[in-house]
Design a protein around this motif. Structure first.
Motif, mmCIF file in Angstrom:
data_model
loop_
_atom_site.group_PDB
_atom_site.id
_atom_site.type_symbol
_atom_site.label_atom_id
_atom_site.label_comp_id
_atom_site.label_asym_id
_atom_site.label_seq_id
_atom_site.Cartn_x
_atom_site.Cartn_y
_atom_site.Cartn_z
ATOM 1 N N ARG A 113 0.490 -0.844 0.005
ATOM 2 C CA ARG A 113 0.435 0.086 0.499
ATOM 3 C C ARG A 113 0.838 1.283 0.290
ATOM 4 O O ARG A 113 0.793 2.492 -0.532
ATOM 5 C CB ARG A 113 -0.449 -0.015 1.182
ATOM 6 N N PHE A 114 2.173 1.131 0.492
ATOM 7 C CA PHE A 114 3.096 2.640 0.758
ATOM 8 C C PHE A 114 3.581 2.587 -0.617
ATOM 9 O O PHE A 114 3.726 3.889 -0.922
ATOM 10 C CB PHE A 114 3.697 2.241 1.755
ATOM 11 N N ALA A 115 3.472 1.591 -1.072
ATOM 12 C CA ALA A 115 4.268 1.370 -2.655
ATOM 13 C C ALA A 115 3.579 2.280 -3.732
ATOM 14 O O ALA A 115 4.337 3.283 -4.535
ATOM 15 C CB ALA A 115 4.495 0.140 -3.477
ATOM 16 N N ALA A 116 1.714 1.183 -3.669
ATOM 17 C CA ALA A 116 0.979 1.701 -4.587
ATOM 18 C C ALA A 116 0.747 3.673 -4.517
ATOM 19 O O ALA A 116 0.781 4.064 -5.244
ATOM 20 C CB ALA A 116 -0.419 1.541 -3.762
ATOM 21 N N GLY A 122 11.972 2.580 2.341
ATOM 22 C CA GLY A 122 13.224 1.494 2.431
ATOM 23 C C GLY A 122 12.816 0.345 2.783
ATOM 24 O O GLY A 122 11.545 0.203 3.760
ATOM 25 N N LEU A 123 13.405 -0.969 3.175
ATOM 26 C CA LEU A 123 13.013 -1.779 4.109
ATOM 27 C C LEU A 123 14.798 -1.894 5.224
ATOM 28 O O LEU A 123 15.253 -1.927 4.409
ATOM 29 C CB LEU A 123 13.027 -3.299 3.112
ATOM 30 N N LEU A 124 13.808 -1.936 6.083
ATOM 31 C CA LEU A 124 15.171 -2.298 7.064
ATOM 32 C C LEU A 124 15.029 -3.644 7.789
ATOM 33 O O LEU A 124 13.623 -4.723 8.231
ATOM 34 C CB LEU A 124 14.459 -1.740 7.914
ATOM 35 N N CYS A 125 16.237 -4.754 7.848
ATOM 36 C CA CYS A 125 15.984 -5.844 8.529
ATOM 37 C C CYS A 125 16.942 -5.952 8.940
ATOM 38 O O CYS A 125 18.184 -5.923 8.986
ATOM 39 C CB CYS A 125 15.956 -6.594 6.436
ATOM 40 N N THR A 126 16.528 -7.215 9.807
ATOM 41 C CA THR A 126 17.654 -7.670 10.805
ATOM 42 C C THR A 126 17.887 -9.399 10.815
ATOM 43 O O THR A 126 17.128 -10.081 11.255
ATOM 44 C CB THR A 126 17.180 -7.795 12.367
ATOM 45 N N GLU A 135 15.430 -16.815 1.932
ATOM 46 C CA GLU A 135 14.335 -15.086 2.232
ATOM 47 C C GLU A 135 15.369 -13.864 1.912
ATOM 48 O O GLU A 135 13.988 -13.373 1.768
ATOM 49 C CB GLU A 135 13.818 -15.180 3.800
ATOM 50 N N TYR A 136 16.093 -14.148 2.195
ATOM 51 C CA TYR A 136 16.626 -12.245 2.003
ATOM 52 C C TYR A 136 16.585 -12.555 0.150
ATOM 53 O O TYR A 136 16.766 -11.134 0.282
ATOM 54 C CB TYR A 136 17.943 -12.819 2.584
ATOM 55 N N ARG A 137 16.795 -13.118 -0.438
ATOM 56 C CA ARG A 137 16.551 -12.696 -1.870
ATOM 57 C C ARG A 137 15.651 -12.220 -1.769
ATOM 58 O O ARG A 137 15.616 -11.018 -3.238
ATOM 59 C CB ARG A 137 17.387 -14.101 -2.179
ATOM 60 N N LYS A 138 15.091 -13.093 -1.641
ATOM 61 C CA LYS A 138 12.850 -13.187 -2.106
ATOM 62 C C LYS A 138 13.000 -11.406 -1.477
ATOM 63 O O LYS A 138 11.982 -10.943 -1.919
ATOM 64 C CB LYS A 138 12.632 -14.524 -1.602
ATOM 65 N N ASP A 145 11.039 -4.895 -6.542
ATOM 66 C CA ASP A 145 9.223 -4.816 -7.349
ATOM 67 C C ASP A 145 8.386 -3.797 -7.072
ATOM 68 O O ASP A 145 8.171 -3.049 -7.946
ATOM 69 C CB ASP A 145 8.987 -6.624 -6.942
ATOM 70 N N GLN A 146 9.128 -3.394 -5.531
ATOM 71 C CA GLN A 146 7.907 -2.074 -4.873
ATOM 72 C C GLN A 146 8.169 -0.813 -5.022
ATOM 73 O O GLN A 146 7.870 0.139 -4.778
ATOM 74 C CB GLN A 146 7.564 -3.199 -3.660
ATOM 75 N N GLY A 147 9.903 -1.328 -5.640
ATOM 76 C CA GLY A 147 9.589 1.031 -5.715
ATOM 77 C C GLY A 147 10.805 1.141 -4.602
ATOM 78 O O GLY A 147 10.760 2.260 -4.447
#
Length: 327
Positions: A113-116, A122-126, A135-138, A145-147
Motif C-alpha cells: 500500500r505504501f508502494a502504491a 526502504g526496507l529495514l532488515c535484521t 528468504e533474504y534474496r526474496k 519490485d515494490q520500488g
C-alpha cells in the motif's frame, strides 16, 4: 528523533512548542520518526504535519502494522516517506522474530500500500537465525519490485536492546551466513537497489567512519543524544563510559540544546578515535574511519580502542558480537 517508545509518548503540544523550535535553532532539516512503533502514537499524523510545517522533511520507521488507508492518504499529502522493518520473508521467520503472530501478512500488505501510494522508501532488515538464506534474496527482490530505493540490513547485536542477551545469542546470524546473504543480494544493485549492509563480516577493508553528532536522537524523555547507539552501549554492564558522555541536554528541561550541540563540537575532535598502538601502526590508518565507537564501548573498552569486531587486522578470536540491535 523518537516519537514513541514502549507506550510512552511525546505530547503533541510539547513537540510543537518545545521540540520543533529547538530543532529549528539547531539547524535540523530532516526528521526520522521511530520508536517503539510510531503508529501507536495517537497524534502521529499531526506530529508529522507539525514537522512539515516547520520546513523539515520527514521519514517514518515502522513495523508496517496498524496503518490505515486514511493515514496513508494523509502521509501522501504531507509528502512523508516510509521505511518498513521486514526481518524475514515468511510467517515462520518475520512474525516469530517480531513476537507478533500473523504480522508478516499485514506488513507485506502495508508495504504494497505504501508502494502504491508512492511513499515507500526502504526496507529495514535484521538478519536472524529463524530465516532461511533464500528468504533474504526474496526479500530484496520484493523490495525492488515494490520500488524501494534501498534495503538496509543490521546484524543482531549485544547491546541489550530488543531481545535479551540469551535470545540474541540464539537468534544471531553466524558470520558465514551473513557473507552468503551479502553474496546473494549483491546482484540486485545492478537493478538500482542500494544494499546498505551494516557491520557485516569484514576481512580486508578499512572501516567506515562515525556519524555521531551529525545524526542526533531525541528520546521520549527529552534527552538529546549525539548517537542513540552510544547511549545504548554506555548503558550495558560492560561499559566504561557513562551515558552522559553522549547526551548533550534535554529538550523538555533545557532551552539551549542548539548551543549545547555546538559546544559539544565534532565527535572526532572530542574523542581520539583510533588512539591505540594497533591503529597507529596500521598501513590502512589514513583511509580508515576507525569503525563504530559504540561497538568499542559495548565491548567494555574506552573510545579510542580498536573496533575489534570488524577490524581486519585484529585476530578473529578477539572479536565480539555485532553492535546493532533491533529497532
Amino acid at each position: 528523533m523518537t516519537a514513541t517508545k514502549r507506550g510512552t509518548y511525546m505530547p503533541l503540544d510539547d513537540i510543537r512548542n518545545k521540540l520543533i523550535p529547538q530543532l529549528t535553532e539547531a539547524r535540523v532539516t530532516k526528521i526520522t520518526v521511530t520508536g517503539g512503533e510510531p503508529f501507536m502514537h495517537p497524534d502521529l499524523i499531526e506530529i508529522i504535519g507539525a514537522f512539515r510545517a516547520a520546513g523539515m522533511s520527514v521519514g517514518v520507521c515502522t513495523n508496517g502494522t496498524m496503518c490505515s488507508d486514511e493515514q496513508i492518504a494523509a502521509l501522501v499529502e504531507l509528502d512523508a516517506h516510509m521505511n518498513v522493518s521486514l526481518d524475514g520473508f515468511a510467517e515462520e521467520s518475520h512474525s516469530i522474530f517480531r513476537g507478533l503472530p500473523g504480522c508478516f501478512a499485514e506488513t507485506i500488505d502495508t508495504i504494497k500500500r505504501f508502494a502504491a501510494a508512492g511513499i515507500l522508501q526502504g526496507l529495514l532488515c535484521t538478519p536472524n537465525s529463524l530465516a532461511e538464506d533464500e528468504e533474504y534474496r526474496k526479500l530484496v527482490e520484493f523490495a525492488r519490485d515494490q520500488g524501494a530505493t534501498y534495503v538496509l540490513m543490521n546484524p543482531l547485536g549485544n547491546m541489550g536492546r530488543g531481545q535479551s542477551k540469551r535470545a540474541q545469542g540464539r537468534l544471531r546470524t553466524p558470520d558465514e551466513q551473513m557473507r552468503e546473504i551479502a553474496r546473494m543480494t549483491a546482484p540486485f544493485e545492478a537493478d538500482g537497489m542500494e544494499m546498505v549492509n551494516i557491520r557485516f563480516p569484514n576481512e580486508d577493508k578499512p572501516l567506515g567512519g562515525c556519524e555521531a553528532g551529525n545524526i542526533v536522537y531525541v528520546f521520549t524523555d527529552g534527552a538529546m543524544a549525539i548517537c542513540p547507539y552510544l547511549v545504548f552501549a554506555a548503558r550495558t554492564t560492560a561499559s566504561k563510559h557513562p551515558d552522559s558522555d553522549f547526551i548533550v541536554g534535554n529538550v523538555w528541561e533545557h532551552g539551549d540544546v542548539a548551543d549545547r550541540l555546538d559546544a559539544y563540537g565534532k565527535f572526532s575532535d572530542r574523542w581520539d578515535l583510533g588512539g591505540n598502538a594497533t591503529c597507529g601502526a596500521c598501513a590502512m590508518s589514513s583511509s580508515c574511519g576507525k569503525g563504530c565507537p559504540a561497538a568499542v564501548v559495548a565491548s567494555g573498552e574506552r573510545i579510542g580502542a580498536v573496533d575489534t569486531e570488524l577490524c581486519p587486522v585484529v585476530p578473529k578470536q578477539t572479536r565480539v558480537l555485532p553492535l546493532i540491535g533491533v529497532s
